[in-house]
Design an enzyme around this catalytic site. Structure first.
Site, mmCIF file in Angstrom:
data_model
loop_
_atom_site.group_PDB
_atom_site.id
_atom_site.type_symbol
_atom_site.label_atom_id
_atom_site.label_comp_id
_atom_site.label_asym_id
_atom_site.label_seq_id
_atom_site.Cartn_x
_atom_site.Cartn_y
_atom_site.Cartn_z
ATOM 1 N N LEU A 76 48.187 32.941 42.440
ATOM 2 C CA LEU A 76 48.143 34.395 42.550
ATOM 3 C C LEU A 76 48.413 34.729 44.007
ATOM 4 C CD1 LEU A 76 44.954 35.511 40.525
ATOM 5 C CD2 LEU A 76 47.345 35.853 39.899
ATOM 6 N N ASP A 77 49.039 35.854 44.254
ATOM 7 C CA ASP A 77 49.284 36.285 45.626
ATOM 8 C C ASP A 77 47.962 36.438 46.373
ATOM 9 O OD1 ASP A 77 51.994 36.378 45.126
ATOM 10 O OD2 ASP A 77 52.028 38.544 44.783
#
Length: 169
Positions: A76-77
């Protein structure tokens, strides 16, 4: 001290700020809560992967030098909070990578937007082009060499004043 665990140059996971918060665990898989602002991996000691390794180390499941070091199944960012799967075995990693590649695993995101999406639900399409060297991802309206087709479905699930809550998949 043979593993260098007490040394400043020992395993980075021992310098993580805290163990990972765990949402689910079985013999093969660990699902960790990733807060916004925390990188999933990288050069710094305090990453989600290192927090997961610290958790598994403290629980007695993992030791540096084991044949397999638990590994992220996806990312995930840094600015995104959510759940991240960590494979505890090589077999689990291979299976999860296959399921993700075949899109058997469904990813769903909740977000808050400023202003109401119009229409309130819909499907957006385009072509995703990555420039890994420059760290840039773009969505293009038409096909280009190296760009992959993408589709995003969204729906507004609630509205509170000016802040709608939307679900993306």
């Amino acid at each position: 001290e043979q593993l260098g665990l007490g040394q400043p140059d020992g395993p980075a996971f021992l310098r993580a700020r805290c163990p990972a918060e765990v949402a689910y665990e079985d013999d093969q898989l660990l699902v960790c809560v990733k807060p916004a602002g925390l990188a999933v991996y990288g050069d710094e000691a305090d990453t989600l992967l290192n927090r997961a390794l610290l958790y598994l180390y403290q629980s007695g499941f993992y030791r540096p030098g084991d044949a397999f070091a638990p590994f992220l199944c996806h990312r995930l960012d840094t600015g995104t909070s959510g759940l991240v799967m960590v494979a505890k075995t090589a077999g689990a990693l291979a299976k999860m990578e296959e399921l993700i590649r075949r899109r058997t695993v469904k990813k769903e995101y909740l977000c808050v937007t400023f202003g109401r999406p119009k229409p309130a639900a819909g499907t957006l399409g385009g072509y995703l082009q990555k420039d890994a060297a420059r760290g840039i991802v773009r969505i293009l309206p038409s096909p280009r060499p190296g760009a992959k087709p993408v589709e995003t479905r969204y729906e507004t699930v609630a509205v509170s004043g000016r802040l709608p809550f939307c679900r993306w998949s």
